[in-house]
Design a protein around this motif. Structure first.
Motif, mmCIF file in Angstrom:
data_model
loop_
_atom_site.group_PDB
_atom_site.id
_atom_site.type_symbol
_atom_site.label_atom_id
_atom_site.label_comp_id
_atom_site.label_asym_id
_atom_site.label_seq_id
_atom_site.Cartn_x
_atom_site.Cartn_y
_atom_site.Cartn_z
ATOM 1 N N GLN A 151 0.824 -1.210 0.000
ATOM 2 C CA GLN A 151 0.000 0.000 0.000
ATOM 3 C C GLN A 151 0.860 1.263 0.000
ATOM 4 O O GLN A 151 0.510 2.268 -0.620
ATOM 5 N N ILE A 152 1.987 1.214 0.660
ATOM 6 C CA ILE A 152 2.913 2.348 0.657
ATOM 7 C C ILE A 152 3.465 2.562 -0.754
ATOM 8 O O ILE A 152 3.520 3.690 -1.243
ATOM 9 N N ALA A 153 3.836 1.479 -1.425
ATOM 10 C CA ALA A 153 4.339 1.587 -2.798
ATOM 11 C C ALA A 153 3.252 2.126 -3.730
ATOM 12 O O ALA A 153 3.516 2.995 -4.566
ATOM 13 N N ARG A 154 2.016 1.668 -3.582
ATOM 14 C CA ARG A 154 0.910 2.140 -4.424
ATOM 15 C C ARG A 154 0.620 3.624 -4.193
ATOM 16 O O ARG A 154 0.398 4.379 -5.148
ATOM 17 N N ALA A 155 0.624 4.053 -2.947
ATOM 18 C CA ALA A 155 0.401 5.477 -2.648
ATOM 19 C C ALA A 155 1.508 6.317 -3.268
ATOM 20 O O ALA A 155 1.255 7.405 -3.817
ATOM 21 N N PHE A 156 2.729 5.833 -3.222
ATOM 22 C CA PHE A 156 3.864 6.536 -3.814
ATOM 23 C C PHE A 156 3.698 6.645 -5.325
ATOM 24 O O PHE A 156 3.916 7.709 -5.907
ATOM 25 N N MET A 157 3.280 5.560 -5.969
ATOM 26 C CA MET A 157 3.058 5.579 -7.412
ATOM 27 C C MET A 157 1.995 6.618 -7.768
ATOM 28 O O MET A 157 2.152 7.358 -8.743
ATOM 29 N N ASN A 158 0.925 6.654 -6.993
ATOM 30 C CA ASN A 158 -0.122 7.659 -7.226
ATOM 31 C C ASN A 158 0.444 9.073 -7.159
ATOM 32 O O ASN A 158 0.031 9.952 -7.904
ATOM 33 N N GLU A 159 1.381 9.278 -6.261
ATOM 34 C CA GLU A 159 1.944 10.606 -6.036
ATOM 35 C C GLU A 159 2.947 11.027 -7.103
ATOM 36 O O GLU A 159 2.975 12.188 -7.506
ATOM 37 N N VAL A 160 3.777 10.092 -7.572
ATOM 38 C CA VAL A 160 4.907 10.489 -8.413
ATOM 39 C C VAL A 160 4.768 10.195 -9.897
ATOM 40 O O VAL A 160 5.484 10.795 -10.699
ATOM 41 N N ASP A 161 3.882 9.289 -10.283
ATOM 42 C CA ASP A 161 3.767 8.938 -11.699
ATOM 43 C C ASP A 161 2.766 9.872 -12.379
ATOM 44 O O ASP A 161 1.576 9.811 -12.104
ATOM 45 N N PRO A 162 3.234 10.738 -13.281
ATOM 46 C CA PRO A 162 2.331 11.682 -13.933
ATOM 47 C C PRO A 162 1.300 11.012 -14.842
ATOM 48 O O PRO A 162 0.304 11.640 -15.210
ATOM 49 N N ALA A 163 1.487 9.738 -15.183
ATOM 50 C CA ALA A 163 0.531 9.031 -16.029
ATOM 51 C C ALA A 163 -0.724 8.624 -15.261
ATOM 52 O O ALA A 163 -1.744 8.304 -15.860
ATOM 53 N N ILE A 164 -0.658 8.638 -13.935
ATOM 54 C CA ILE A 164 -1.814 8.255 -13.119
ATOM 55 C C ILE A 164 -2.669 9.477 -12.867
ATOM 56 O O ILE A 164 -2.210 10.490 -12.326
#
Length: 96
Positions: A71-84
């Motif tokens: 869940q920590i990795a997923r929250a990070f992806m939401n924050e940093v990946d501009p494609a999301i």
């Protein structure tokens, strides 16, 4: 649960991310783009599980930490990946 794998793939919001490395640090990438790291902040937290957090490539620590590494990795992806895209809240006046 402790993350013990050295390389794994996480499907998240229509994208495939790779976590590569091993304790204490995994690189988070998608399609050759490196977004940052999932790191073990402490080998044993309050619940006797490792405590994880994230780091950006420039070393800035993430705002979430805990024992649920996925869940920590997923929250990070939401924050940093501009494609999301930000999730739609469903509130009146909210934009997508």
């Amino acid at each position: 649960m402790a993350l013990e794998s050295e390389n794994l793939t996480i499907e998240h919001r229509g994208f495939s991310y790779t976590l590569a490395g091993g304790p204490p640090r995994w690189t988070i990438t998608r399609d050759g783009t490196m977004f940052g790291y999932l790191v073990v902040k402490s080998p044993e937290g309050e619940e006797h599980e490792p405590v994880y957090t994230t780091l950006t490539p420039d070393g800035k620590e993430g705002y979430i930490e805990g024992s649920d590494w996925e869940q920590i990795a997923r929250a990070f992806m939401n924050e940093v990946d501009p494609a999301i895209e930000p999730p739609f809240s469903g509130s009146p006046g909210a934009t997508q």
